[in-house]
Each structure stands twice: as structure tokens, then as C-alpha cells.
Motif scaffolding. Structure first.
Motif, PDB file in Angstrom:
ATOM      1  N   UNK A 280       0.839  -1.210   0.000  1.00 34.00           N
ATOM      2  CA  UNK A 280       0.000   0.000   0.000  1.00 34.00           C
ATOM      3  C   UNK A 280       0.870   1.255   0.000  1.00 34.00           C
ATOM      4  N   UNK A 281       1.958   1.214   0.752  1.00 32.96           N
ATOM      5  CA  UNK A 281       2.880   2.355   0.784  1.00 32.96           C
ATOM      6  C   UNK A 281       3.504   2.569  -0.597  1.00 32.96           C
ATOM      7  N   UNK A 282       3.858   1.462  -1.265  1.00 36.80           N
ATOM      8  CA  UNK A 282       4.424   1.565  -2.625  1.00 36.80           C
ATOM      9  C   UNK A 282       3.441   2.281  -3.548  1.00 36.80           C
ATOM     10  N   UNK A 283       2.170   1.913  -3.466  1.00 40.94           N
ATOM     11  CA  UNK A 283       1.162   2.547  -4.309  1.00 40.94           C
ATOM     12  C   UNK A 283       0.984   4.025  -3.958  1.00 40.94           C
ATOM     13  N   UNK A 284       1.033   4.348  -2.677  1.00 47.63           N
ATOM     14  CA  UNK A 284       0.871   5.740  -2.264  1.00 47.63           C
ATOM     15  C   UNK A 284       2.043   6.604  -2.737  1.00 47.63           C
ATOM     16  N   UNK A 285       3.252   6.069  -2.613  1.00 47.69           N
ATOM     17  CA  UNK A 285       4.431   6.794  -3.103  1.00 47.69           C
ATOM     18  C   UNK A 285       4.352   6.956  -4.616  1.00 47.69           C
ATOM     19  N   UNK A 286       3.918   5.896  -5.297  1.00 47.52           N
ATOM     20  CA  UNK A 286       3.763   5.954  -6.758  1.00 47.52           C
ATOM     21  C   UNK A 286       2.722   6.987  -7.150  1.00 47.52           C
TER      22      UNK A 286
END
Length: 275
Positions: free
Chosen positions: A245-251
Motif C-alpha cells: 500500500x505504501x508503494x502505491x501511495x508513493x507511486x
């Protein structure tokens, strides 16, 4: 930046992430196409859709081997109900995507990545139960949900399994394993409709111009998905899901930054001129 080793490795990384949570991982591939490989928003969406189609076609035989035709046949009305909404939704989503200004599309993609992060956390940290709706209400809800999923899948270039599976479980009380196979049966024609709409726009030429790149990235995604499936359960969901989820938010944050005028003027556009 589009060397064979890098392209395959990125595809494999996306496949591993998707495989570990039982999905295709296209939501993680889209930010790579934009941020690492430098494709403009619409070009990235079209390429992502092409690779999602390859992954679904590869996964479908394996899923059909795990879930018999008789099991799927018992739920054919579920697929028809969702397709009644997802097919027009895919056409509408692709139409909106090709008409959006580039800056607007970046913002929409960023917002959808945030929504995907929320959906990822909710569907993997809670136990969904059937809503118990009456048949008429359920049929209407299925069309509405299918339309929304078709729109999102077309705009992001994803198969939509992360949204279809919980929808099937919630609306139709189908077990999660069968829901996964049904989602592929709904995803395939939905993606083909989006492809048909994109093919009418000049931006579709990006696919013909990047066939080798697309093939290598798709091959990496498939190989990674197989490895990710073997790693399923190795990393606890309490660690894996928040991390993804963090990866998606950073993306999403990085994608939104592409909408600024300074970012757009510094990038080579992969989008065909408007006609």
C-alpha cells in the motif's frame, strides 16, 4: 533505460508482488512505465493494458485447471451480470482517457492508485461476507459495480481483479477461489472492449512501436508471478499488505507530480497529437 535486463527485471518484480497477493500486479507496473521507462500517461495505460491481457490469458488456463468448468458454469449468471456493466464501463473509461488532457490523466491515475491502496488493505485485512441482497437489487448492484470496475480497469490498464474478486464475494456469496476464476472470465472481454476503443485513437501506435519492450516486460511479469505464487505466505500479510500500500501511495505522489507544467515540459511525450 529500456535495456532487456532492466525491462525483464522490472516486469519480474511486478509479477512477484502481484503473485504474493494472488493478483496480476498491473497496478504496480503502471508507475514503472511512467516513472522508470518514461512513457506519457496514456501510452503507459495502453501498454499496461496490453501486458495485463497477456498475464490474464496466461493465468486463465491455470485457474480453469484449479476450478472446474462445472463449478464456473454454476455461476455463469454472475459473470453475465457483471459484464453487463463492465463492458460499457470499459468503453466509457477508455473514451474518457483518450479525451483527457495529459495533466488531468496523471491526476486521475494518482487518485486511482490511492484508491487501489485502500482497496488492497481492506480486502486483505478484513473477511468479506455476503451482503444478502435480494435478486433484483443484486442484479442492479452488479451492473453498477461492473460499470465502475470497467471504467477503472480501462483508465489504469489493469485487469481489475483486485476489485472484481471482493465484489463477487460480497454480492453473490461465492467462495474466494471460484471468485478468482470468475474475475478472469469477466476481465478478459472487458479488456478486449477497452482495447477496441483505444485502437481507434492515434495513441494506440505506442503499442506497435514498443512490441519488443512489451513482450519482455510481460515475460518478466509472468515469470515473477509464478515465483510470487511460490512465495505466497512467506511474508505475513500484516507486513506485506501495508508495504504494498505504501508503494502505491508513493507511486501516486510521483505520478501526480508529472501533472505539473515543469514536469511535462521536461519529458518527451509518448502521446499522439489530438485529431
Amino acid at each position: 533505460m529500456r535495456s532487456i535486463p532492466l525491462t525483464f527485471t522490472c516486469g519480474a518484480a511486478v509479477g512477484v508482488l502481484g503473485g504474493m497477493i494472488g493478483l496480476g500486479g498491473a497496478e504496480f507496473r503502471l508507475p514503472l512505465l511512467i516513472g522508470v521507462f518514461g512513457f506519457a500517461a496514456l501510452s503507459a495505460v495502453i501498454l499496461n493494458k496490453a501486458m495485463s491481457l497477456v498475464v490474464v490469458l496466461t493465468a486463465l488456463p491455470a485457474r480453469l485447471a484449479a476450478v472446474s468448468f462445472s463449478d464456473l458454469g454454476a455461476h455463469w449468471t454472475v459473470a453475465v451480470n457483471l459484464l453487463a456493466g463492465s463492458l460499457p464501463g470499459a468503453w466509457a473509461g477508455a473514451s474518457w482517457a483518450v479525451r483527457m488532457r495529459t495533466a488531468t490523466l496523471y491526476k486521475v491515475l494518482a487518485a486511482l492508485m490511492v484508491a487501489m491502496a485502500a482497496a488492497l488493505v481492506l480486502t486483505h485485512t478484513t473477511e468479506p461476507g455476503a451482503l444478502g441482497l435480494g435478486a433484483p437489487v443484486r442484479a442492479v448492484a452488479g451492473v453498477v459495480a461492473g460499470f465502475g470496475i470497467g471504467v477503472v480497469a480501462a483508465i489504469m490498464g489493469v485487469a481489475g481483479g483486485e476489485l472484481l474478486i471482493p465484489t463477487i464475494v460480497l454480492l453473490y456469496a461465492v467462495d474466494i477461489k471460484t471468485a478468482g476464476s470468475l474475475s478472469l472470465l469477466v476481465s478478459l472481454p472487458t479488456m478486449l472492449v477497452a482495447f477496441a476503443r483505444y485502437s481507434r485513437d492515434g495513441s494506440f501506435t505506442v503499442l506497435r512501436g514498443n512490441l519488443r519492450f512489451t513482450g519482455i516486460l510481460a515475460a518478466g511479469s509472468i515469470a515473477g508471478a509464478l515465483l510470487g505464487g511460490l512465495l505466497l505466505g512467506v511474508i505475513p500479510n500484516l507486513v506485506l499488505i501495508p508495504g504494498l500500500a505504501v508503494i502505491l501511495l508513493v507511486s501516486a505522489l510521483k505520478t501526480a507530480r508529472h501533472a505539473t507544467p515543469a514536469a511535462q515540459t521536461s519529458r518527451a511525450s509518448g502521446r499522439a497529437p489530438r485529431r
